[in-house]
Scaffold this motif. Structure first.
Motif, PDB file in Angstrom:
ATOM      1  N   ASP A 291      15.131  14.499 -22.926  1.00  0.00           N
ATOM      2  CA  ASP A 291      15.210  15.551 -23.942  1.00  0.00           C
ATOM      3  C   ASP A 291      14.075  15.354 -24.929  1.00  0.00           C
TER       4      ASP A 291
ATOM      5  N   THR B 259       8.839  21.594 -17.799  1.00  0.00           N
ATOM      6  CA  THR B 259       9.287  22.888 -18.297  1.00  0.00           C
ATOM      7  C   THR B 259       8.037  23.733 -18.504  1.00  0.00           C
TER       8      THR B 259
ATOM      9  N   ASN C 182      18.227  19.405 -33.178  1.00  0.00           N
ATOM     10  CA  ASN C 182      18.086  20.261 -31.996  1.00  0.00           C
ATOM     11  C   ASN C 182      17.315  19.517 -30.915  1.00  0.00           C
ATOM     12  N   ASN C 183      17.707  19.734 -29.692  1.00  0.00           N
ATOM     13  CA  ASN C 183      16.965  19.128 -28.602  1.00  0.00           C
ATOM     14  C   ASN C 183      16.686  20.158 -27.519  1.00  0.00           C
ATOM     15  N   THR C 184      15.610  19.891 -26.784  1.00  0.00           N
ATOM     16  CA  THR C 184      15.244  20.716 -25.644  1.00  0.00           C
ATOM     17  C   THR C 184      15.356  19.839 -24.408  1.00  0.00           C
TER      18      THR C 184
ATOM     19  N   GLN D 215       5.801  18.871 -25.556  1.00  0.00           N
ATOM     20  CA  GLN D 215       6.585  20.053 -25.893  1.00  0.00           C
ATOM     21  C   GLN D 215       6.157  20.636 -27.239  1.00  0.00           C
TER      22      GLN D 215
END
Length: 100
Positions: A60, A88, A66-68, A15
């Motif tokens: 995640d 993703t 913050n996390n995605t 990511q």
């Protein structure tokens, strides 16, 4: 009752553009974070989760507070594949597991 045996987490595409991903895998409410980069593998051997009926595995990518969310997958007592992909537009991970 069934046992989910987590085996391996493989990163096909990370990511984060720079540095490593901090991949947080959650299984049956228990979370563990792994530092991993593209092409990397993390052995999850020894992480077993008991459940009845079904449970959900969530992946995640952490960035500070913050996390995605990269994805989630329901795991059932029977009829599971041996791998599940979390994809993703920016990341792609494969989780290998078995249910006994």
């Amino acid at each position: 009752m069934a046992t989910l045996e987590l085996i391996n987490l493989h990163c096909h595409r990370q990511q984060d553009v720079v540095g490593y991903d901090e991949a947080r895998l959650t299984a049956n409410g228990v979370a563990r974070t792994y530092v991993i980069d593209k092409g990397g593998d993390k052995s999850l051997r020894g992480w077993n989760v008991e459940f009845t009926g079904s449970t959900t595995v969530v992946l995640d990518e952490m960035n500070g507070n913050n996390n995605t969310r990269l994805g989630s997958a329901p795991i059932h007592e029977t009829g599971n594949p041996k791998t599940v992909d979390f994809k993703t537009t920016g990341a792609w991970y494969t989780l290998t597991f078995k249910v006994t």
